[in-house]
Design a protein around this motif. Structure first.
Motif, PDB file in Angstrom:
ATOM      1  N   GLU A 488      -5.025   0.811   2.611  1.00 39.63           N
ATOM      2  CA  GLU A 488      -4.153   1.724   1.858  1.00 39.63           C
ATOM      3  C   GLU A 488      -2.842   1.966   2.599  1.00 39.63           C
ATOM      4  O   GLU A 488      -1.760   2.010   1.986  1.00 39.63           O
ATOM      5  CB  GLU A 488      -4.883   3.044   1.600  1.00 39.63           C
ATOM      6  N   TYR A 489      -2.927   2.119   3.908  1.00 44.07           N
ATOM      7  CA  TYR A 489      -1.708   2.346   4.692  1.00 44.07           C
ATOM      8  C   TYR A 489      -0.809   1.107   4.655  1.00 44.07           C
ATOM      9  O   TYR A 489       0.412   1.226   4.585  1.00 44.07           O
ATOM     10  CB  TYR A 489      -2.063   2.695   6.135  1.00 44.07           C
ATOM     11  N   ARG A 490      -1.428  -0.060   4.690  1.00 39.19           N
ATOM     12  CA  ARG A 490      -0.633  -1.293   4.635  1.00 39.19           C
ATOM     13  C   ARG A 490       0.110  -1.414   3.306  1.00 39.19           C
ATOM     14  O   ARG A 490       1.247  -1.880   3.249  1.00 39.19           O
ATOM     15  CB  ARG A 490      -1.558  -2.499   4.827  1.00 39.19           C
ATOM     16  N   ILE A 491      -0.507  -0.945   2.217  1.00 40.38           N
ATOM     17  CA  ILE A 491       0.088  -1.083   0.885  1.00 40.38           C
ATOM     18  C   ILE A 491       1.081   0.041   0.596  1.00 40.38           C
ATOM     19  O   ILE A 491       2.201  -0.198   0.134  1.00 40.38           O
ATOM     20  CB  ILE A 491      -1.018  -1.090  -0.191  1.00 40.38           C
ATOM     21  N   ASN A 492       0.695   1.295   0.894  1.00 39.98           N
ATOM     22  CA  ASN A 492       1.483   2.456   0.476  1.00 39.98           C
ATOM     23  C   ASN A 492       2.172   3.196   1.613  1.00 39.98           C
ATOM     24  O   ASN A 492       2.975   4.096   1.363  1.00 39.98           O
ATOM     25  CB  ASN A 492       0.595   3.463  -0.273  1.00 39.98           C
ATOM     26  N   GLY A 493       1.815   2.882   2.846  1.00 36.73           N
ATOM     27  CA  GLY A 493       2.401   3.613   3.966  1.00 36.73           C
ATOM     28  C   GLY A 493       1.751   4.948   4.203  1.00 36.73           C
ATOM     29  O   GLY A 493       2.240   5.762   4.993  1.00 36.73           O
ATOM     30  N   ASN A 494       0.624   5.233   3.516  1.00 34.95           N
ATOM     31  CA  ASN A 494      -0.127   6.475   3.737  1.00 34.95           C
ATOM     32  C   ASN A 494      -1.586   6.235   3.382  1.00 34.95           C
ATOM     33  O   ASN A 494      -1.949   5.165   2.863  1.00 34.95           O
ATOM     34  CB  ASN A 494       0.453   7.632   2.917  1.00 34.95           C
ATOM     35  N   THR A 495      -2.412   7.229   3.657  1.00 33.14           N
ATOM     36  CA  THR A 495      -3.847   7.135   3.327  1.00 33.14           C
ATOM     37  C   THR A 495      -4.271   8.319   2.468  1.00 33.14           C
ATOM     38  O   THR A 495      -5.366   8.860   2.619  1.00 33.14           O
ATOM     39  CB  THR A 495      -4.693   7.089   4.623  1.00 33.14           C
ATOM     40  N   ASP A 496      -3.400   8.719   1.544  1.00 34.53           N
ATOM     41  CA  ASP A 496      -3.647   9.937   0.760  1.00 34.53           C
ATOM     42  C   ASP A 496      -4.941   9.863  -0.042  1.00 34.53           C
ATOM     43  O   ASP A 496      -5.693  10.850  -0.121  1.00 34.53           O
ATOM     44  CB  ASP A 496      -2.466  10.197  -0.183  1.00 34.53           C
TER      45      ASP A 496
END
Length: 693
Positions: A488-496
């Motif tokens: 998720e962080y790789r795709i969106n820059g966060n882990t919301d």
């Protein structure tokens, strides 16, 4: 036109029967009538018999009805407080009355005036605390999209603070909307609080930040003071100056949560000479202080990256604590004492196929009353897990076998909210290993993630919330989900999304069951412009809902001002509408009596003073211009009112005539029966006159 349907085949026999009966009655019986009278009576009897038979054939009468719809002229009037903030009320009312009179002079037109604020309203007092232009447009679409609309005029200042941008509303009503733009678009010297960011819930003894953003216009070189005061006694003061004509200043303040309960924090800007609006200089925010953190025990037999992923989420939340407990260090006595310290348990890969654990200890763990989150992977002894856990069964399980599966979001899941675009994010999560088989849950279950094999989403659970025998449980039927926040962080820059999933799951474990017989439901905070509605439930000794006894409520403000209310009974509970209340902190005590036993319930809530209407008085004519342009209407300022009236006088409107084909049963026409009775009366009078009765 008369339609007989399937009975038309009986029409000819009816004619023959009516004619034959009439001839037989008056021509084959020596009665002394003259031929003229005999023929008249036979014809009369024929008509009577035919009409009676016609009624028995049950025909439908087809007819056309016409309805005239006059053109309808709509006037929409913004009833919010900001309308009168820049203009004298008499000027606004004079403009509205003049518009109404001009519309009334148009021939063949009906006038419909619609007011709106938070929603569509009937009042015309300009006292609405909010403006929702999109709700007004939707109301017009829902109620008038198929009507004969002659014209549509909207009066507003364009300041909307509820709903969506009117430019995004899909207009079904194709009538052009002419706009009369009220208010003042000029920028004047002003400072205002544009944002306050804070934690709504904090814990006793913790420090919590308050972020305040201030915006200024045309106040270069001027100074003011920011004052922040808490109802618990804390205060902060900061002097500041503006160095440009348009500026945004940001401040961060830390307060300490020293007192349990709801604290009202007032953010205030000192007034500057020449400032045009001081209503937006003050904001009151509520903070609820709790005295207990949520604590969870995670019991494991071997560490795993999955445990690390959970720990990382909990470590970022100061309101949650997790303690790791190796099962080798756990005894039955220690297990029995956990319920006094923790709100819930997380069991990782227990019972294990690789680590033999004392059977009595496992029984103590699984019989605990604490809500439990089960992390089930390939290391779990499934047969033992099922025997210890009465809330789940697994069909077709093959011990040690796993499926490699991705997660598929359940679109009907509603237990808690997930971030937007959750489905697309989950589709990018890497596969996890799930024990082979189909899982069946007992009690009330809600699945957030299903197993997805390839592109096909199954009905097999991956992450499910269950309430069974009064105990909350979570079943995470997979291992390897530690990869999800990385993806998720790789795709969106966060882990919301992952963070929300873990936090909400822990929150589900921490939910305390209310076992009191009298329960009162109130929000933590209300605003002074809304009606405050409380709900209550009452239970007998068997915890069956009842609503026979009366429930009284005492409301206390500032330990001095008391109000007394009585709840109204609803279908299975109670409701109490206290209307709008002034800003402040309120304590309440509800009281009832069941079979001589008094039961009470107390709590508190706060009411904040919020006036979004007067906080911003700069008219937004751009929104109104776009709306008129989009609908094909014209944009007018009040000074151009004569142009609008000239346009109205030059227009002519026509009614629409609707023709509708109707069908009615002959029995519905009362005159038909009157005709038969009338004809029978004439026959009787003629025969009596001839002396044959």
């Amino acid at each position: 036109m008369i339609q007989f349907g399937e009975n038309i085949s009986w029409l000819l026999p009816l004619l023959i029967f009516s004619a034959g009966s009439s001839v037989a009655l008056y021509f084959f019986k020596p009665d002394g009538y003259s031929n003229k009278v005999r023929i008249g009576l036979a014809a009369l009897r024929f008509v009577i018999l035919f009409l009676i038979g016609l009624f028995l054939l049950d025909p439908l009468v087809k007819y056309v009805s016409s309805e005239e719809e006059k053109p309808l002229f709509l006037i929409g009037i913004d009833q919010s407080e900001s309308i009168l903030a820049n203009k004298d009320s008499s000027q606004i009312k004079e403009l509205i009355n003049s518009l109404k009179e001009n519309v009334k002079t148009i021939d063949n037109v009906e006038l419909n005036v619609i007011g709106f604020g938070n929603e569509v309203v009937e009042s015309s007092t300009f006292s609405e605390k909010g403006t929702n232009i999109s709700a007004y447009l939707k109301y017009v679409d829902d109620n008038f999209s198929f009507r004969n609309i002659a014209g549509h005029v909207l009066l507003s200042d364009g300041i909307y603070n509820l709903g969506v941008d009117p430019d995004y509303v899909d207009l079904k009503t194709k009538t052009p909307i002419d706009i009369i733009a009220l208010g003042d678009t000029s920028k004047r010297p002003d400072q205002k609080i544009i944002e306050t960011r804070y934690n709504k819930i904090v814990y006793l003894g913790n420090k919590f930040p308050i972020h305040v953003s201030i915006q200024s216009n045309f106040l270069k070189g001027k100074s003011s003071v920011l004052r922040i005061n808490s109802s618990s006694g804390e205060s902060f003061t900061k002097e500041y100056s503006y160095n440009s004509q348009s500026e945004i200043l940001k401040f961060k303040v830390e307060f300490e949560a020293k007192k349990v309960g709801i604290q009202l924090i007032t953010v205030q800007l000192d007034e500057i000479d020449g400032e045009s609006n001081t209503v937006n200089n003050r904001v009151v925010i509520p903070v609820e202080v709790l005295d207990v953190k949520e604590q969870v025990a995670l019991i494991y037999h071997t560490l795993s990256p999955d445990i690390g992923a959970i720990q990382k989420v909990i470590a970022k939340n100061e309101n949650l604590d997790v303690d790791l407990i190796n099962i080798s260090e756990l005894s039955i006595d220690l297990m029995n004492s956990l319920k006094d310290k923790y709100n819930g348990l997380i069991l990782y890969q227990l019972p294990s196929t690789t680590n033999k654990i004392n059977a009595n200890l496992l029984t103590a763990i699984y019989s605990s009353e604490l809500p439990t989150m089960h992390l089930v992977g390939k290391q779990v002894n499934i047969n033992q897990f099922i025997s210890l856990n009465p809330g789940i069964a697994i069909k077709g399980n093959r011990s040690g076998m796993v499926n490699y599966t991705t997660g598929g979001l359940n679109s009907n899941f509603s237990l808690f909210n997930l971030p937007k675009e959750s489905a697309s994010i989950i589709s990018e999560y890497p596969p996890v290993q799930a024990p082979f088989g189909e899982y069946v849950f007992k009690g009330k279950s809600s699945t957030v993630l299903f197993q997805k094999i390839g592109n096909v989403q199954s009905e097999i659970s991956l992450w499910t919330f269950v309430e069974f025998n009064g105990k909350n449980s979570i079943y995470v039927m997979c291992e390897g989900f530690w990869k999800w926040p990385l993806a998720e962080y790789r795709i969106n820059g966060n882990t919301d999304l992952f963070t929300n999933l873990i936090k909400s799951s822990i929150g589900y474990l921490s939910v305390k069951k209310d076992k009191s017989r009298l329960r009162v439901y109130a929000a933590t905070n209300y605003v002074n412009s809304e009606e405050i509605v409380l709900k209550a439930e009452l239970y007998n000794d068997l915890y069956e809902p009842i609503n026979d006894p009366n429930i009284e409520l005492k409301l206390i403000k500032n330990d001095s001002l008391n109000y007394e209310y009585s709840f109204d009974r609803s279908e299975i509970g109670y409701t109490l509408n206290m209307g709008a209340l002034n800003a402040g902190i309120y304590r309440y005590e509800a009281k009832t009596n069941i079979n001589g036993v008094e039961i009470t319930k107390s709590g508190q809530f706060s009411v904040s003073e919020v006036n979004v209407e007067l906080a911003n008085l700069e008219a937004n004519h751009n929104v109104l211009f776009k709306l008129s342009e989009k609908s094909g209407g014209q944009f007018y300022l009040p000074s151009e009112f004569q142009k609008l009236t000239s346009k109205l006088k030059s227009q002519t409107f026509s009614s629409i005539l609707y023709n509708q084909v109707n069908f009615r049963d002959l029995i519905d026409f009362k005159w038909f029966f009157a005709l038969i009775i009338f004809l029978l009366g004439i026959e009787w009078l003629v025969r009596k006159r001839e002396g044959f009765l």
